[in-house]
Design a protein around this motif. Structure first.
Motif, short mmCIF file in Angstrom:
data_model
loop_
_atom_site.label_atom_id
_atom_site.label_comp_id
_atom_site.label_asym_id
_atom_site.label_seq_id
_atom_site.Cartn_x
_atom_site.Cartn_y
_atom_site.Cartn_z
N ASN A 1 0.81 -1.22 0.00
CA ASN A 1 0.00 0.00 0.00
C ASN A 1 0.85 1.27 0.00
OD1 ASN A 1 -2.25 -1.67 0.18
ND2 ASN A 1 -2.22 -1.61 2.41
N SER A 2 2.05 1.20 0.56
CA SER A 2 2.92 2.39 0.59
C SER A 2 4.05 2.31 -0.44
CB SER A 2 3.51 2.59 1.99
OG SER A 2 4.35 1.51 2.33
N TYR A 3 4.16 1.19 -1.14
CA TYR A 3 5.22 1.00 -2.12
C TYR A 3 4.89 1.67 -3.46
CZ TYR A 3 8.84 -1.56 -4.72
OH TYR A 3 9.93 -1.91 -5.48
N TRP A 4 3.67 1.51 -3.92
CA TRP A 4 3.23 2.06 -5.20
C TRP A 4 2.44 3.35 -5.00
CZ3 TRP A 4 5.60 0.09 -9.17
CH2 TRP A 4 5.97 -1.25 -9.16
N ARG A 5 2.60 4.28 -5.91
CA ARG A 5 1.84 5.52 -5.94
C ARG A 5 1.33 5.71 -7.37
NH1 ARG A 5 0.94 5.10 -1.47
NH2 ARG A 5 1.95 6.09 0.25
N ILE B 1 17.32 -13.18 -11.35
CA ILE B 1 16.85 -12.50 -12.55
C ILE B 1 15.42 -11.98 -12.35
CG2 ILE B 1 16.37 -12.75 -15.03
CD1 ILE B 1 19.37 -12.85 -14.26
N ASP B 2 14.55 -12.85 -11.81
CA ASP B 2 13.15 -12.46 -11.64
C ASP B 2 12.53 -13.29 -10.52
OD1 ASP B 2 10.82 -10.96 -13.03
OD2 ASP B 2 10.06 -12.99 -12.74
N ASP B 3 11.60 -12.69 -9.80
CA ASP B 3 11.00 -13.43 -8.68
C ASP B 3 10.11 -14.59 -9.14
OD1 ASP B 3 8.96 -11.75 -9.54
OD2 ASP B 3 8.58 -10.87 -7.57
N SER B 4 9.88 -14.73 -10.43
CA SER B 4 9.15 -15.90 -10.92
C SER B 4 9.97 -17.18 -10.78
CB SER B 4 8.75 -15.71 -12.40
OG SER B 4 9.90 -15.67 -13.22
N GLN B 5 11.25 -17.06 -10.46
CA GLN B 5 12.12 -18.22 -10.23
C GLN B 5 11.85 -18.89 -8.89
OE1 GLN B 5 15.57 -15.45 -11.72
NE2 GLN B 5 16.41 -17.38 -11.01
N ASP C 1 1.74 -11.00 4.45
CA ASP C 1 1.87 -11.08 2.99
C ASP C 1 1.93 -9.70 2.33
OD1 ASP C 1 -0.83 -10.57 3.65
OD2 ASP C 1 -1.51 -11.41 1.75
N ASN C 2 1.66 -8.65 3.07
CA ASN C 2 1.57 -7.31 2.50
C ASN C 2 2.93 -6.69 2.16
OD1 ASN C 2 -0.07 -5.31 1.56
ND2 ASN C 2 -0.58 -4.48 3.56
N VAL C 3 4.01 -7.31 2.58
CA VAL C 3 5.35 -6.77 2.31
C VAL C 3 6.13 -7.61 1.30
CG1 VAL C 3 5.51 -5.63 4.57
CG2 VAL C 3 6.40 -7.95 4.27
N LEU C 4 5.56 -8.71 0.88
CA LEU C 4 6.33 -9.65 0.05
C LEU C 4 6.65 -9.11 -1.33
CD1 LEU C 4 4.72 -13.02 1.08
CD2 LEU C 4 6.90 -12.04 1.80
N LYS C 5 5.71 -8.46 -1.99
CA LYS C 5 5.95 -7.98 -3.35
C LYS C 5 7.09 -6.97 -3.38
CE LYS C 5 5.12 -7.88 -7.71
NZ LYS C 5 5.74 -8.92 -8.52
N SER C 6 7.08 -6.01 -2.45
CA SER C 6 8.16 -5.02 -2.43
C SER C 6 9.50 -5.67 -2.13
CB SER C 6 7.86 -3.90 -1.43
OG SER C 6 7.71 -4.40 -0.12
N LEU C 7 9.51 -6.64 -1.23
CA LEU C 7 10.75 -7.35 -0.88
C LEU C 7 11.30 -8.13 -2.06
CD1 LEU C 7 12.89 -8.47 1.08
CD2 LEU C 7 11.20 -10.22 1.71
N LEU C 8 10.46 -8.96 -2.68
CA LEU C 8 10.92 -9.82 -3.77
C LEU C 8 11.33 -9.01 -4.99
CD1 LEU C 8 8.37 -12.74 -3.40
CD2 LEU C 8 10.68 -12.55 -2.44
#
Length: 122
Positions: free
Chosen positions: A13-17, A91-95, A74-81
């Motif tokens: 919520n605070s990572y993207w604007r 290379i990418d978090d899809s790995q 789970d709310n911090v995982l996207k910014s971390l990865l």
């Protein structure tokens, strides 16, 4: 194994604007998100972990909040990865085939420990 100690990640919520640009909307990473990316890059470079791994990965995350406020882990995982990928750990978090997240005890200022290993192939 890669072992990193990072600041507590910003929530999604605070990572993207977003901002209106003409008739459209521009989505960008916030100042707080940009700072987390820089802090992650510094930690990765210090640990010599910018290996740009290309294999399948297992990631374990230990979250140490700064206080006892209620949080969704789970709310911090996207910014971390995303920050780890941007810093060149992989290379990418899809790995990532396996992701384990544990809430741990509070630490002054907050902290996130990350353990990354290559997955054994089936």
């Amino acid at each position: 194994m890669i072992n990193l100690a990072l600041p507590y990640p910003p929530t999604i919520n605070s990572y993207w604007r977003s901002a209106r640009v003409g008739k459209g909307v521009k989505v960008y990473i916030s100042d707080k998100g940009q700072q987390f990316r820089v802090d992650t890059m510094v930690a990765v470079l210090r640990a010599k972990a910018n290996k740009k791994l290309t294999t399948r990965l297992s990631v374990e995350v230990h979250l140490h909040a700064a206080d006892k406020r209620k949080r969704d882990i789970d709310n911090v995982l996207k910014s971390l990865l995303d920050a780890l990928g941007h810093a060149g750990v992989y290379i990418d978090d899809s790995q990532i085939d396996q992701l384990t997240v544990l809430r741990k005890g509070n630490v002054k200022g907050g902290q996130c420990q990350v353990f990354i290993t290559e997955c054994a192939h089936d």
